[in-house]
Design an enzyme around this catalytic site. Sequence first.
Site, PDB file in Angstrom:
ATOM      1  N   THR A   1      -4.668   9.074  -2.187  1.00 34.23           N
ATOM      2  CA  THR A   1      -3.269   9.385  -2.485  1.00 34.23           C
ATOM      3  C   THR A   1      -2.843   8.447  -3.613  1.00 34.23           C
ATOM      4  OG1 THR A   1      -2.303   7.736  -0.986  1.00 34.23           O
ATOM      5  CG2 THR A   1      -2.830   9.880  -0.038  1.00 34.23           C
TER       6      THR A   1
ATOM      7  N   ALA B   1      -4.532   4.104   0.086  1.00 36.61           N
ATOM      8  CA  ALA B   1      -3.067   3.933   0.118  1.00 36.61           C
ATOM      9  C   ALA B   1      -2.723   2.920  -0.969  1.00 36.61           C
ATOM     10  CB  ALA B   1      -2.632   3.443   1.491  1.00 36.61           C
TER      11      ALA B   1
ATOM     12  N   VAL C   1      -7.143  -0.107   0.315  1.00 37.92           N
ATOM     13  CA  VAL C   1      -5.953  -0.447  -0.463  1.00 37.92           C
ATOM     14  C   VAL C   1      -6.237  -0.172  -1.935  1.00 37.92           C
ATOM     15  CG1 VAL C   1      -4.447  -2.338  -1.170  1.00 37.92           C
ATOM     16  CG2 VAL C   1      -5.190  -2.156   1.213  1.00 37.92           C
ATOM     17  N   LYS C   2      -5.315   0.596  -2.530  1.00 39.92           N
ATOM     18  CA  LYS C   2      -5.508   0.968  -3.935  1.00 39.92           C
ATOM     19  C   LYS C   2      -4.629   0.075  -4.803  1.00 39.92           C
ATOM     20  CE  LYS C   2      -5.986   5.571  -5.960  1.00 39.92           C
ATOM     21  NZ  LYS C   2      -5.329   6.875  -5.956  1.00 39.92           N
ATOM     22  N   VAL C   3      -5.253  -0.548  -5.794  1.00 36.56           N
ATOM     23  CA  VAL C   3      -4.485  -1.387  -6.722  1.00 36.56           C
ATOM     24  C   VAL C   3      -4.809  -0.952  -8.151  1.00 36.56           C
ATOM     25  CG1 VAL C   3      -4.505  -3.392  -5.142  1.00 36.56           C
ATOM     26  CG2 VAL C   3      -6.261  -3.220  -6.912  1.00 36.56           C
TER      27      VAL C   3
END
Length: 218
Positions: free
Chosen positions: A27, A57, A83-85
Amino acid sequence: MKFFIDTASLKEIREAASFGILDGVTTNPSLVAKEGNVDFREHIRTICEIVNGPVSAEVVGQDFESMLKEGRENARIHPNVYVKVPCTVDGLKACHALSSEGVHVNVTLIFSAPQAMMAAKAGASFVSPFVGRLDDIGTDGMELIQELVEIFDNYDFDTEILVASIRNPLHLIESARMGADIATMPFSVISQMIKHPLTDIGNKKFLEDWNTVQGKKK
Ligand code: E4P
């Protein structure tokens, strides 16, 4: 090759999951925004209950401290959350800090091989090169995938290459031929992948022939 769906739509995720082909979900803030005023963390939790695989996310904070805080909170939603950064200086710092704590990190918005190498060195589980957006500016997005596959193979990086911003089945086929680990696709591309006009024509003819004979028997 793992197939992920690139959406925050529960309807699309459920439908793609029912095909038995889904290994994970990505997402991003734009995709979540399309779902209206949802509770982000509840929404991600629901996605994790539908698909038993990595669910990305993304953080929205732009500085290291807020990315770290958000990243930790997102990671607590479910063990499958990645975790998307973004691939920025603060994003890399957050990737390093979070991955050192055992959190899986997907470094997104990657447009060059040096960016992907920096993310891999900083401990990313996934790097997300955006092929469609490179194509949009007249640069061959698939060339980047070829470079990354070669570089990551040379040095046995554990980081997986997640081909993102896929716009059509050709992007998928080329990625698979190159040996990319994961492809994340919008539902429209997943639907296109199942279809072939000769299948429809063949299926129609089989039914017509069958019904002709069945009709004669009566
Ligand atoms: C990947 O994780 C991104 O969400 C996505 O692939 C972006 O695709 P777009 O360029 O079609 O927005």
